[in-house]
Design a protein around this motif. Structure first.
Motif, mmCIF file in Angstrom:
data_model
loop_
_atom_site.group_PDB
_atom_site.id
_atom_site.type_symbol
_atom_site.label_atom_id
_atom_site.label_comp_id
_atom_site.label_asym_id
_atom_site.label_seq_id
_atom_site.Cartn_x
_atom_site.Cartn_y
_atom_site.Cartn_z
ATOM 1 N N ARG A 22 0.811 -1.220 0.000
ATOM 2 C CA ARG A 22 0.000 0.000 0.000
ATOM 3 C C ARG A 22 0.844 1.270 0.000
ATOM 4 N NH1 ARG A 22 -5.407 0.213 1.735
ATOM 5 N NH2 ARG A 22 -6.349 -1.816 2.074
ATOM 6 N N CYS A 23 1.988 1.241 0.678
ATOM 7 C CA CYS A 23 2.797 2.448 0.851
ATOM 8 C C CYS A 23 3.212 3.033 -0.501
ATOM 9 C CB CYS A 23 4.043 2.131 1.673
ATOM 10 S SG CYS A 23 5.121 3.563 1.895
ATOM 11 N N GLN A 24 2.972 4.342 -0.636
ATOM 12 C CA GLN A 24 3.340 5.050 -1.864
ATOM 13 C C GLN A 24 4.427 6.090 -1.611
ATOM 14 O OE1 GLN A 24 2.093 4.315 -5.024
ATOM 15 N NE2 GLN A 24 1.343 2.522 -3.905
ATOM 16 N N GLY A 25 5.009 6.050 -0.424
ATOM 17 C CA GLY A 25 6.137 6.916 -0.137
ATOM 18 C C GLY A 25 5.798 8.364 0.186
ATOM 19 N N HIS A 26 4.612 8.617 0.691
ATOM 20 C CA HIS A 26 4.237 9.994 1.032
ATOM 21 C C HIS A 26 5.080 10.563 2.171
ATOM 22 C CE1 HIS A 26 0.791 9.906 -1.638
ATOM 23 N NE2 HIS A 26 0.422 8.752 -1.108
ATOM 24 N N ALA A 27 5.585 9.694 3.013
ATOM 25 C CA ALA A 27 6.503 10.059 4.111
ATOM 26 C C ALA A 27 5.881 10.959 5.175
ATOM 27 C CB ALA A 27 7.787 10.675 3.572
ATOM 28 N N ARG A 28 4.586 11.010 5.243
ATOM 29 C CA ARG A 28 3.969 11.748 6.348
ATOM 30 C C ARG A 28 4.334 11.084 7.671
ATOM 31 N NH1 ARG A 28 -2.212 13.115 4.419
ATOM 32 N NH2 ARG A 28 -1.667 14.127 2.466
ATOM 33 N N CYS A 29 4.437 9.790 7.657
ATOM 34 C CA CYS A 29 4.800 9.063 8.883
ATOM 35 C C CYS A 29 6.183 9.489 9.374
ATOM 36 C CB CYS A 29 4.741 7.560 8.645
ATOM 37 S SG CYS A 29 5.736 6.992 7.249
ATOM 38 N N VAL A 30 7.098 9.677 8.462
ATOM 39 C CA VAL A 30 8.459 10.096 8.832
ATOM 40 C C VAL A 30 8.427 11.502 9.417
ATOM 41 C CG1 VAL A 30 10.800 10.486 7.974
ATOM 42 C CG2 VAL A 30 9.408 8.642 7.006
ATOM 43 N N ASP A 44 12.797 4.055 0.224
ATOM 44 C CA ASP A 44 11.681 3.323 0.823
ATOM 45 C C ASP A 44 11.567 3.696 2.299
ATOM 46 O OD1 ASP A 44 11.124 1.885 -1.544
ATOM 47 O OD2 ASP A 44 12.723 0.450 -1.069
ATOM 48 N N THR A 45 10.358 3.805 2.759
ATOM 49 C CA THR A 45 10.132 4.093 4.173
ATOM 50 C C THR A 45 10.133 2.783 4.941
ATOM 51 O OG1 THR A 45 8.773 5.963 3.522
ATOM 52 C CG2 THR A 45 8.582 5.229 5.800
ATOM 53 N N ARG A 46 10.751 2.813 6.110
ATOM 54 C CA ARG A 46 10.772 1.596 6.922
ATOM 55 C C ARG A 46 10.633 1.950 8.396
ATOM 56 N NH1 ARG A 46 16.952 -0.616 7.388
ATOM 57 N NH2 ARG A 46 17.832 1.280 8.260
ATOM 58 N N ASN A 67 -2.745 9.711 9.582
ATOM 59 C CA ASN A 67 -2.391 10.623 8.487
ATOM 60 C C ASN A 67 -1.803 9.947 7.266
ATOM 61 O OD1 ASN A 67 -2.700 13.691 9.133
ATOM 62 N ND2 ASN A 67 -2.230 12.663 11.057
ATOM 63 N N CYS A 68 -1.710 8.652 7.266
ATOM 64 C CA CYS A 68 -1.219 7.973 6.062
ATOM 65 C C CYS A 68 -2.347 7.924 5.033
ATOM 66 C CB CYS A 68 -0.739 6.558 6.372
ATOM 67 S SG CYS A 68 -0.269 5.684 4.862
ATOM 68 N N PRO A 69 -2.193 8.585 3.907
ATOM 69 C CA PRO A 69 -3.278 8.627 2.922
ATOM 70 C C PRO A 69 -3.540 7.285 2.245
ATOM 71 C CG PRO A 69 -1.331 9.733 2.075
ATOM 72 C CD PRO A 69 -1.035 9.395 3.502
ATOM 73 N N GLU A 70 -2.618 6.362 2.356
ATOM 74 C CA GLU A 70 -2.792 5.049 1.729
ATOM 75 C C GLU A 70 -3.270 3.986 2.718
ATOM 76 O OE1 GLU A 70 -2.570 5.067 -1.431
ATOM 77 O OE2 GLU A 70 -1.551 6.988 -1.658
ATOM 78 N N LEU A 71 -3.486 4.382 3.964
ATOM 79 C CA LEU A 71 -3.886 3.428 5.019
ATOM 80 C C LEU A 71 -2.902 2.263 5.089
ATOM 81 C CD1 LEU A 71 -7.732 3.357 4.337
ATOM 82 C CD2 LEU A 71 -6.460 4.865 5.882
ATOM 83 N N ALA A 72 -1.629 2.623 4.979
ATOM 84 C CA ALA A 72 -0.584 1.592 4.903
ATOM 85 C C ALA A 72 0.005 1.227 6.260
ATOM 86 C CB ALA A 72 0.537 2.073 3.979
ATOM 87 N N LEU A 73 -0.412 1.913 7.306
ATOM 88 C CA LEU A 73 0.170 1.651 8.622
ATOM 89 C C LEU A 73 -0.805 0.897 9.499
ATOM 90 C CD1 LEU A 73 1.797 5.126 9.296
ATOM 91 C CD2 LEU A 73 2.910 3.054 8.478
ATOM 92 N N ALA A 74 -0.261 -0.038 10.234
ATOM 93 C CA ALA A 74 -1.080 -0.798 11.179
ATOM 94 C C ALA A 74 -0.279 -1.009 12.450
ATOM 95 C CB ALA A 74 -1.472 -2.141 10.584
HETATM 96 FE FE1 F3S Z 1 4.021 5.174 3.153
HETATM 97 FE FE2 F3S Z 1 1.956 6.203 4.369
HETATM 98 FE FE3 F3S Z 1 4.331 6.641 5.325
HETATM 99 S S1 F3S Z 1 2.233 6.019 2.172
HETATM 100 S S2 F3S Z 1 5.691 6.605 3.552
HETATM 101 S S3 F3S Z 1 3.330 4.666 5.190
HETATM 102 S S4 F3S Z 1 2.674 8.117 5.187
#
Ligand code: F3S
Length: 80
Positions: A22-30, A44-46, A67-74
């Motif tokens: 799902r992650c598209q690299g928006h980096a809001r998490c970072v 790549d975000t890790r 705040n992850c727009p891709e709902l990639a975090l759990a």
């Molecule tokens: Fe990926 Fe969401 Fe972070 S798209 S880089 S997990 S804000």
């Protein structure tokens, strides 16, 4: 997501996971939780530290998840 705050610290280890599909690299998490995430040399975000979320970082991880727009975090809880 108040589930985390309701949990006892002794009820297991909290980890945050990135769904690589799902992650598209928006980096809001970072930006929101640099203690928990980083962008590696390949862009790549890790998760840092195996994704373990210390108690004082609960609010930050909740913010990152929300705040992850891709709902990639759990957030997962592993039994101790
Ligand atoms: Fe990926 Fe969401 Fe972070 S798209 S880089 S997990 S804000």
């Amino acid at each position: 997501m108040n589930v985390l705050r309701e949990a006892s610290p002794s009820s297991g280890v909290l980890r945050v996971r990135i769904d690589r599909g799902r992650c598209q690299g928006h980096a809001r998490c970072v930006a929101l939780a640099p203690e928990l995430f980083e962008v590696d040399a390949f862009g790549d975000t890790r998760e840092l530290g195996g994704g373990v979320v210390a108690g004082h970082l609960l609010e930050k991880v909740e913010l990152a998840v929300a705040n992850c727009p891709e709902l990639a975090l759990a957030i997962v809880r592993e039994r101790a």
